[in-house]
Design a protein around this motif. Sequence first.
Motif, short mmCIF file in Angstrom:
data_model
loop_
_atom_site.label_atom_id
_atom_site.label_comp_id
_atom_site.label_asym_id
_atom_site.label_seq_id
_atom_site.Cartn_x
_atom_site.Cartn_y
_atom_site.Cartn_z
N UNK A 63 -35.81 133.08 -13.05
CA UNK A 63 -36.54 134.35 -13.02
C UNK A 63 -38.03 134.06 -13.02
N UNK A 65 -41.24 136.41 -13.16
CA UNK A 65 -41.66 137.80 -13.23
C UNK A 65 -42.97 138.08 -12.51
N UNK A 223 -43.32 139.58 -27.12
CA UNK A 223 -42.14 140.09 -26.40
C UNK A 223 -42.29 141.58 -26.10
N UNK A 224 -42.79 142.32 -27.08
CA UNK A 224 -42.98 143.77 -26.89
C UNK A 224 -43.96 144.02 -25.75
N UNK A 226 -44.66 141.92 -23.30
CA UNK A 226 -44.07 141.46 -22.04
C UNK A 226 -43.06 142.48 -21.50
N UNK A 227 -42.30 143.08 -22.41
CA UNK A 227 -41.34 144.09 -21.98
C UNK A 227 -42.06 145.34 -21.49
N UNK A 231 -43.04 142.31 -17.51
CA UNK A 231 -43.16 140.90 -17.17
C UNK A 231 -41.89 140.14 -17.52
N UNK A 232 -40.98 140.79 -18.21
CA UNK A 232 -39.75 140.12 -18.60
C UNK A 232 -38.65 141.13 -18.87
N UNK A 233 -37.44 140.66 -18.83
CA UNK A 233 -36.30 141.50 -19.23
C UNK A 233 -35.82 141.01 -20.59
N UNK A 234 -34.89 141.73 -21.16
CA UNK A 234 -34.41 141.38 -22.51
C UNK A 234 -33.73 140.01 -22.54
N UNK A 235 -33.21 139.56 -21.42
CA UNK A 235 -32.44 138.31 -21.40
C UNK A 235 -33.28 137.08 -21.09
N UNK A 236 -34.55 137.28 -20.78
CA UNK A 236 -35.40 136.12 -20.47
C UNK A 236 -35.72 135.32 -21.73
N UNK A 237 -36.05 134.05 -21.51
CA UNK A 237 -36.40 133.18 -22.64
C UNK A 237 -37.85 132.75 -22.51
N UNK A 238 -38.47 132.47 -23.66
CA UNK A 238 -39.82 131.94 -23.63
C UNK A 238 -39.96 130.89 -24.72
#
Lengths: 260, 206
Positions: A63, A65, A223-224, A226-227, A231-238
Motif C-alpha cells: 500500500x 498512500x 494514527x488519528x 493519518x486516518x 493517508x492510511x487505512x485501519x489495516x496499514x502498519x507503521x
Amino acid sequence: MAGVIVILVSAAVTLLGVRYVASFAPGRPSGGTPSPRDLPSADAGGAAEGEQEDGGQVSVKIVEPDAAAPAARDDVLDRSLVVYAPWAVLAAVVALAVGWGVAEVPLSYQLRVALTLVLLVPVAALDVRYGVVAAPALGALLLVRAVSLAIEVTEGGPSWSSVGQEAAAAAMIGAVFGLVRLTSRAGLGGGDVLLFLLFPLLLGTRLAVTAVFVSFIVAFAYSAWALAAHRATRKDAFPLCPAVLVGTVATVLFVSLSGV
Amino acid sequence: MARLVLRASDCAPSSSGRRPAGARGYLIVEAAMALPVYLLFMLLVMKLSAVAVAQAKVTVAVNQAAIALSQASYVRSAAVTSDAADVIDLVEDLVGRLGSNDDVFGLNGSDNALALMVNDLPEAELASRAVAGQLESQDALLKALGVVEGAEGVTFDPATVSVVTGDRVVLDAQYDVRLWFFGDHSLAMRAHAESTRWGTVGAGDE
C-alpha cells in the motif's frame, strides 16, 4: 563530575550509533514484491487490504498512500532520524545531566537513562528504514543495564528489591504486550514487545510504564492524523520505534529534568 | 515522524546487501487507536486495586488500634491509675537502685496501646502511635501502594479523635494516596473506627 562522564559517554555512544546506522546503506526501493513472511502479518485472517489470495499463494500488494511524493517524504524522515535526531537527543541528555547534577542523582541511574535515550535513535532509524528492531541495539541496551548494575555495586551495593521490582514490571509488560500481540492477531511487532520488555530495567518501573504509555499516545495521535488525512487505512502498519523515541524522550525530560 | 506504510524497500536488503538482524517493529493503525484506551483502562484498574488494598490495610489497622486502645483505656480509670502508678513507682525505684535505667517497662518508646495509655499523651498522638504500631510491618507495602509517607502518613485530626474522653474510642484516620501516571496528584482517603471503652458499660448502674 558525573554529569561530564554522562555527557562524554553519551556523545561516544551517539557517534557509534550514527556509524552503525550508516553501515546499513539505504537500499533503493525495488518495487518488487517482498516475501509475505517479511511483512507484518497485519491480519492473519486475510483482512489486510494489501494481501490477496493468488492461486493458493499469498501475494502482498504494497500500500502506498501518497504515491505522488513518497520518496521525498521518506528522505526527509530518514534524514531527520539519521542526521538531526542523534544530536537533538544528545542535547536533551546534556540538559538532563545538568538537572541530575543539581539533584545529585547517582551516576548509575544517569548513565542508564541517558544511554537508553541515545540508543533509541538508531533503533528508530533502522525501524523506519527496514521495519526491524535491531537485535544488536537491544543487546547494547542490556549491556547498559549490566554496566549500570556494576556501577551500583561501587556506589554501595544495588538495591536488589528495586531490581526485583523492575524484573517483575518487565515480566508484567511482557505478559501484557504478549497478550496484545495474541489478541490483535500480531497488530504489534515482536521487536517492539522486546524493546518494551527492557524498559523497566533501564528506566525504572514508574518511568518505564509512563514512557510506554506516552509512546502509545504519540502513536495514537499520529494514527488519528493519518486516518483523518486519508493517508492510511485501519489495516496499514507503521514503524512504532520513532513514536517510542519521541514518547520516551518527552517523558524523561518532563519527569526527570527536575532531577527525579 | 515515521512514514506510515511499510513498503517493499523496508524488507529488501540494503545496497550493501546487509540489513539489521532482529524481530519486526511495527504497529497496525487500528491497534494504535485501541491500545492507549486499553492501557489507560489497565492503569486505572491497577491504581484502583492499589487504593483498595491500601484502604483495607489502613481500615484494619485503625479498627485494631481502636479495640486495643478501648481495652487499654481501662488503666486510665481513677482507681486503677493510682494503684498502678504506685506499683510502677515502687518497681522503678527498686530497679533504679539495682543500677538499671528509669524506663524499666520500656514504656517511653513503645507503640503498645497499654504503654501509650500509661504515658500522658495527647489523644491524636495516642491514636497515631497506636495505628503506627499496627502498621509497622506494612510500611514498605503502603509506600509501594502509593500511600504518601507510608505508615507515618496516616494522621488524625485532634478535633475528631476521642480516645480517653467519652464512653467510646473514635478514630478518624486521614491519609493520601499518590496517583501515579496521573500527574503529581494524590487522593485524600479516610478510615473510621469506633469501639466502646472498657469499663464504661454499666458504669451508671453502680
